[in-house]
Design an enzyme around this catalytic site. Structure first.
Site, PDB file in Angstrom:
ATOM      1  N   LYS A 120      14.981   7.966 -10.141  1.00  0.00           N
ATOM      2  CA  LYS A 120      13.591   8.434 -10.139  1.00  0.00           C
ATOM      3  C   LYS A 120      13.451   9.845 -10.697  1.00  0.00           C
ATOM      4  O   LYS A 120      12.450  10.171 -11.326  1.00  0.00           O
ATOM      5  CB  LYS A 120      13.042   8.405  -8.717  1.00  0.00           C
ATOM      6  CG  LYS A 120      12.888   7.011  -8.132  1.00  0.00           C
ATOM      7  CD  LYS A 120      12.112   7.177  -6.850  1.00  0.00           C
ATOM      8  CE  LYS A 120      11.976   5.956  -6.028  1.00  0.00           C
ATOM      9  NZ  LYS A 120      11.061   6.228  -4.899  1.00  0.00           N
ATOM     10  N   GLY A 168      11.494   1.340  -1.513  1.00  0.00           N
ATOM     11  CA  GLY A 168      11.019   0.652  -0.310  1.00  0.00           C
ATOM     12  C   GLY A 168      10.508   1.605   0.753  1.00  0.00           C
ATOM     13  O   GLY A 168      10.542   1.291   1.948  1.00  0.00           O
ATOM     14  N   GLY A 169      10.044   2.766   0.327  1.00  0.00           N
ATOM     15  CA  GLY A 169       9.494   3.717   1.283  1.00  0.00           C
ATOM     16  C   GLY A 169      10.562   4.409   2.125  1.00  0.00           C
ATOM     17  O   GLY A 169      10.259   5.135   3.059  1.00  0.00           O
ATOM     18  N   HIS A 212      -2.836   5.741  -3.769  1.00  0.00           N
ATOM     19  CA  HIS A 212      -1.734   5.164  -4.541  1.00  0.00           C
ATOM     20  C   HIS A 212      -2.364   4.140  -5.484  1.00  0.00           C
ATOM     21  O   HIS A 212      -2.897   3.133  -5.032  1.00  0.00           O
ATOM     22  CB  HIS A 212      -0.720   4.489  -3.608  1.00  0.00           C
ATOM     23  CG  HIS A 212       0.354   3.724  -4.352  1.00  0.00           C
ATOM     24  ND1 HIS A 212       1.687   4.016  -4.244  1.00  0.00           N
ATOM     25  CD2 HIS A 212       0.265   2.678  -5.205  1.00  0.00           C
ATOM     26  CE1 HIS A 212       2.376   3.186  -5.023  1.00  0.00           C
ATOM     27  NE2 HIS A 212       1.539   2.348  -5.607  1.00  0.00           N
ATOM     28  N   LYS A 241       3.240  -0.661   1.765  1.00  0.00           N
ATOM     29  CA  LYS A 241       1.927  -1.233   1.479  1.00  0.00           C
ATOM     30  C   LYS A 241       1.570  -2.381   2.427  1.00  0.00           C
ATOM     31  O   LYS A 241       2.425  -3.207   2.742  1.00  0.00           O
ATOM     32  CB  LYS A 241       1.904  -1.764   0.033  1.00  0.00           C
ATOM     33  CG  LYS A 241       2.147  -0.686  -0.996  1.00  0.00           C
ATOM     34  CD  LYS A 241       2.507  -1.283  -2.347  1.00  0.00           C
ATOM     35  CE  LYS A 241       2.908  -0.166  -3.310  1.00  0.00           C
ATOM     36  NZ  LYS A 241       3.517  -0.694  -4.550  1.00  0.00           N
ATOM     37  N   GLU A 292       6.645   6.820  -9.931  1.00  0.00           N
ATOM     38  CA  GLU A 292       7.802   6.022 -10.334  1.00  0.00           C
ATOM     39  C   GLU A 292       7.362   4.779 -11.079  1.00  0.00           C
ATOM     40  O   GLU A 292       6.178   4.427 -11.084  1.00  0.00           O
ATOM     41  CB  GLU A 292       8.638   5.618  -9.101  1.00  0.00           C
ATOM     42  CG  GLU A 292       7.909   4.690  -8.147  1.00  0.00           C
ATOM     43  CD  GLU A 292       8.844   4.019  -7.153  1.00  0.00           C
ATOM     44  OE1 GLU A 292      10.071   4.139  -7.269  1.00  0.00           O
ATOM     45  OE2 GLU A 292       8.326   3.340  -6.258  1.00  0.00           O
ATOM     46  N   ASN A 294       8.317   0.659 -11.371  1.00  0.00           N
ATOM     47  CA  ASN A 294       9.071  -0.470 -10.825  1.00  0.00           C
ATOM     48  C   ASN A 294       9.301  -1.498 -11.925  1.00  0.00           C
ATOM     49  O   ASN A 294       8.369  -1.923 -12.595  1.00  0.00           O
ATOM     50  CB  ASN A 294       8.322  -1.103  -9.654  1.00  0.00           C
ATOM     51  CG  ASN A 294       8.298  -0.180  -8.455  1.00  0.00           C
ATOM     52  OD1 ASN A 294       9.264   0.545  -8.210  1.00  0.00           O
ATOM     53  ND2 ASN A 294       7.203  -0.165  -7.729  1.00  0.00           N
ATOM     54  N   ARG A 296      10.082  -4.707 -12.192  1.00  0.00           N
ATOM     55  CA  ARG A 296      10.152  -6.085 -11.691  1.00  0.00           C
ATOM     56  C   ARG A 296       8.746  -6.576 -11.408  1.00  0.00           C
ATOM     57  O   ARG A 296       7.794  -5.803 -11.495  1.00  0.00           O
ATOM     58  CB  ARG A 296      10.950  -6.120 -10.390  1.00  0.00           C
ATOM     59  CG  ARG A 296      10.342  -5.123  -9.418  1.00  0.00           C
ATOM     60  CD  ARG A 296      10.845  -5.233  -8.025  1.00  0.00           C
ATOM     61  NE  ARG A 296      10.643  -4.003  -7.289  1.00  0.00           N
ATOM     62  CZ  ARG A 296       9.533  -3.637  -6.668  1.00  0.00           C
ATOM     63  NH1 ARG A 296       8.479  -4.430  -6.691  1.00  0.00           N
ATOM     64  NH2 ARG A 296       9.446  -2.494  -6.031  1.00  0.00           N
ATOM     65  N   ARG A 339      -1.063  -8.491   3.311  1.00  0.00           N
ATOM     66  CA  ARG A 339       0.305  -8.936   3.598  1.00  0.00           C
ATOM     67  C   ARG A 339       0.388  -9.272   5.081  1.00  0.00           C
ATOM     68  O   ARG A 339       0.286  -8.372   5.931  1.00  0.00           O
ATOM     69  CB  ARG A 339       1.312  -7.833   3.287  1.00  0.00           C
ATOM     70  CG  ARG A 339       1.314  -7.403   1.846  1.00  0.00           C
ATOM     71  CD  ARG A 339       2.487  -6.464   1.605  1.00  0.00           C
ATOM     72  NE  ARG A 339       2.431  -5.884   0.272  1.00  0.00           N
ATOM     73  CZ  ARG A 339       3.444  -5.258  -0.301  1.00  0.00           C
ATOM     74  NH1 ARG A 339       4.597  -5.111   0.361  1.00  0.00           N
ATOM     75  NH2 ARG A 339       3.334  -4.749  -1.510  1.00  0.00           N
TER      76      ARG A 339
HETATM   77  P1  ADP Z   1       9.261   3.901  -2.717  1.00  0.00           P
HETATM   78  O1  ADP Z   1       9.813   3.552  -4.065  1.00  0.00           O
HETATM   79  O2  ADP Z   1      10.298   4.147  -1.685  1.00  0.00           O
HETATM   80  O3  ADP Z   1       8.180   2.946  -2.285  1.00  0.00           O
HETATM   81  P2  ADP Z   1       7.363   5.845  -3.754  1.00  0.00           P
HETATM   82  O4  ADP Z   1       7.787   7.024  -4.530  1.00  0.00           O
HETATM   83  O5  ADP Z   1       6.771   4.689  -4.509  1.00  0.00           O
HETATM   84  O6  ADP Z   1       8.588   5.340  -2.871  1.00  0.00           O
HETATM   85  O7  ADP Z   1       6.328   6.293  -2.636  1.00  0.00           O
HETATM   86  C1  ADP Z   1       5.859   5.431  -1.646  1.00  0.00           C
HETATM   87  C2  ADP Z   1       4.658   6.041  -0.956  1.00  0.00           C
HETATM   88  O8  ADP Z   1       5.014   7.294  -0.365  1.00  0.00           O
HETATM   89  C3  ADP Z   1       3.484   6.375  -1.871  1.00  0.00           C
HETATM   90  O9  ADP Z   1       2.651   5.277  -2.104  1.00  0.00           O
HETATM   91  C4  ADP Z   1       2.784   7.468  -1.073  1.00  0.00           C
HETATM   92  O10 ADP Z   1       2.027   6.937  -0.017  1.00  0.00           O
HETATM   93  C5  ADP Z   1       3.949   8.223  -0.472  1.00  0.00           C
HETATM   94  N1  ADP Z   1       4.337   9.349  -1.340  1.00  0.00           N
HETATM   95  C6  ADP Z   1       5.339   9.360  -2.243  1.00  0.00           C
HETATM   96  N2  ADP Z   1       5.410  10.557  -2.876  1.00  0.00           N
HETATM   97  C7  ADP Z   1       4.422  11.328  -2.354  1.00  0.00           C
HETATM   98  C8  ADP Z   1       3.959  12.672  -2.599  1.00  0.00           C
HETATM   99  N3  ADP Z   1       4.563  13.473  -3.480  1.00  0.00           N
HETATM  100  N4  ADP Z   1       2.891  13.106  -1.879  1.00  0.00           N
HETATM  101  C9  ADP Z   1       2.271  12.311  -0.975  1.00  0.00           C
HETATM  102  N5  ADP Z   1       2.664  11.051  -0.701  1.00  0.00           N
HETATM  103  C10 ADP Z   1       3.727  10.548  -1.381  1.00  0.00           C
END
Ligand code: ADP
Length: 457
Positions: A120, A168-169, A212, A241, A292, A294, A296, A339
């Site tokens: 990332k 995956g958060g 998001h 999500k 990021e 994804n 897939r 979901r």
């Molecule tokens: P993953 O790939 O683990 O799902 P992400 O980078 O897509 O991680 O982020 C998942 C969620 O985390 C986002 O949808 C948002 O809610 C929160 N998040 C991620 N980065 C930030 C940030 N810089 N500021 C605020 N919230 C964030």
């Protein structure tokens, strides 16, 4: 019917996404091979496929992530291509490479694109160079604590420390106070190493209650690259999500165009082919920032399919076969997805077990993607997704009314489910107005209507 692009595809997944892929294959005249673990002998994806191969015991690292067994299964059954679905091996560049060297087509982007976007911190650097706005933060991964502290002073508080290889958060730490920074940084490195095998972490500004919003793209490697608009995935709990909708009630046509253009630029810069999703955070002043990409098919792809009347899985298969894809055309109406998980609706504690009764809703504008049925078991080994309920309408209001109706028709007995959570959400006045952010769910849970009945099994 056109001649099928492949004779036979192995589906390297389970659950609703395996069923979804098998359905696309059947419509295209392609035979399918399911793989399954011993916990999934009676699963729907096994029943619906033409052939099936057991690849190991319930633990995913020795079954659904077992590369040698999956490649052998493809060889024995003479499958020409493998669809990885989402999760498991779908974003594993090593697996995509092994498929290539075994002469099996991996239905997805190149191993190089997966590697690039899987890191990332590197992906963000590329986006910055391409002129795509990124969340302010470190340029690439940071390893030394001194660098981290210098940066920390630049970015300010609050900030978020993320694992470069995360997903995956998981692997994220938010820092609100200066005194917490050093500990959080060290802990994040250790966690990243334990969870993802790399202690690389990077730092970002932490947005308070952003949206998001992600853009679905499709590239066929023949010069055709399309954006299929956005999905708003701001309804989350612990960065996971829960509900998605398309279009986003927050976007203006101008912002939609700008975000689509940025996503297409991102995909072109990465030399991307197949389906991909470019994720952004949008602040309250409608500035957007890349987080990021994804590489897939996403869980929430059906809402895009609904408003574009476009089959994304079939497009993935055509692209992998070297065939061109049709332009998506204009979207129509509104779609929303809930979901539904086998979890307590208010604490979200997992609730595995046997489903005694499973009765899905139907009628206008309703789609249910699930692999469950009455008598099926929810094994404790896998994720807790029971079903995706997708409602489509001419307007957002109609889609929400249909979702509400669909949720109240849905009967699942034997395990706890998040149906009551979704029903309460659909009837919440703030949510109805489209006024929400990633910070919505926690206060919503705190003020949830007291008249909500406790769950009864
Ligand atoms: P993953 O790939 O683990 O799902 P992400 O980078 O897509 O991680 O982020 C998942 C969620 O985390 C986002 O949808 C948002 O809610 C929160 N998040 C991620 N980065 C930030 C940030 N810089 N500021 C605020 N919230 C964030």
């Amino acid at each position: 019917m056109n001649p099928p692009p492949f004779r036979k595809i192995l589906v390297a997944n389970r659950g609703e996404i395996a069923v979804r892929i098998i359905r696309a294959c059947r419509e295209m005249g392609i035979r399918t091979v399911a793989i399954y673990s011993t916990a999934d002998r009676d699963a729907l994806h096994v029943r619906l496929s033409d052939e099936s191969v057991c690849v190991g015991p319930p633990e995913t690292n020795v079954s659904y992530r077992n590369i040698p067994n999956i490649i052998s299964a493809a060889e024995i059954t003479q499958a020409e291509a493998i669809h990885p679905g989402y999760g498991f091996l779908s974003e594993n560049a090593h697996f995509a490479e092994i498929c290539q060297s075994a002469g099996v087509i991996f239905i997805g982007p190149s191993p190089e694109s997966i590697t690039l976007m899987g890191d990332k911190a590197r992906a963000k650097s590329l986006m910055r160079e391409t002129g795509v706005p990124v969340v302010p933060g470190s340029e690439g991964a940071i390893s030394s604590e001194e660098d981290a502290i210098t940066l920390f002073r630049e970015i300010g508080l609050p900030l978020i420390i993320k694992a470069s290889a995360g997903g995956g958060g998981r692997g994220m730490r938010i820092v609100h106070q200066e005194t917490d920074f050093e500990n959080a940084f060290q802990a994040a490195q250790t966690e990243a190493y334990q969870a993802f095998g790399s202690k690389d972490v990077y730092i970002e500004k932490y947005f308070i209650n952003p949206r998001h919003v992600e853009i679905q793209i499709l590239a066929d490697g023949k010069g055709n690259i399309y954006s299929l608009g956005e999905r708003d995935c701001s309804i989350q709990r612990r960065h996971q999500k829960l509900v998605e909708e398309a279009p986003s009630p927050f976007l203006t046509p101008k912002l939609r165009q700008e975000m689509s253009d940025a996503a297409l630029r991102a995909a072109k810069a990465a030399g991307y082919t197949n389906a991909g999703t470019v994720e952004f955070l949008v602040d309250e002043r409608k500035n957007f920032f890349f987080i990021e990409m994804n590489t897939r098919i996403q869980v929430e792809h059906p809402i895009t399919e609904s408003i574009f009347q476009y089959d994304l899985v079939k497009a993935q298969i055509r692209i992998a076969a070297g065939l061109p894809i049709e332009p998506p055309g204009k979207p129509f109406g509104h779609a929303i997805e809930c979901r539904i998980n086998a979890e307590d609706p208010w604490t979200f504690a997992p609730s595995p077990g046997t489903i005694q009764q499973f009765m899905i809703p139907g009628g206008p504008g309703i789609r249910v993607d699930t692999a469950f049925f009455s008598g099926a078991t929810v094994p404790p080994n896998y994720d807790s997704l029971l079903a995706k309920l997708i409602a489509t309408g001419r307007t957002r209001e109609e889609a929400l009314d249909r979702m509400s109706r669909g949720l109240s028709e849905f009967v699942i007995r034997g395990v706890k489910t998040t149906l009551p959570f979704h029903l309460a959400l659909m009837n919440d006045s703030e949510f109805r107005k489209g006024q929400y952010s990633t910070g919505f769910v926690e206060p919503f849970l705190a003020r949830r209507p007291k008249e909500t009945e406790p769950f009864e099994e």
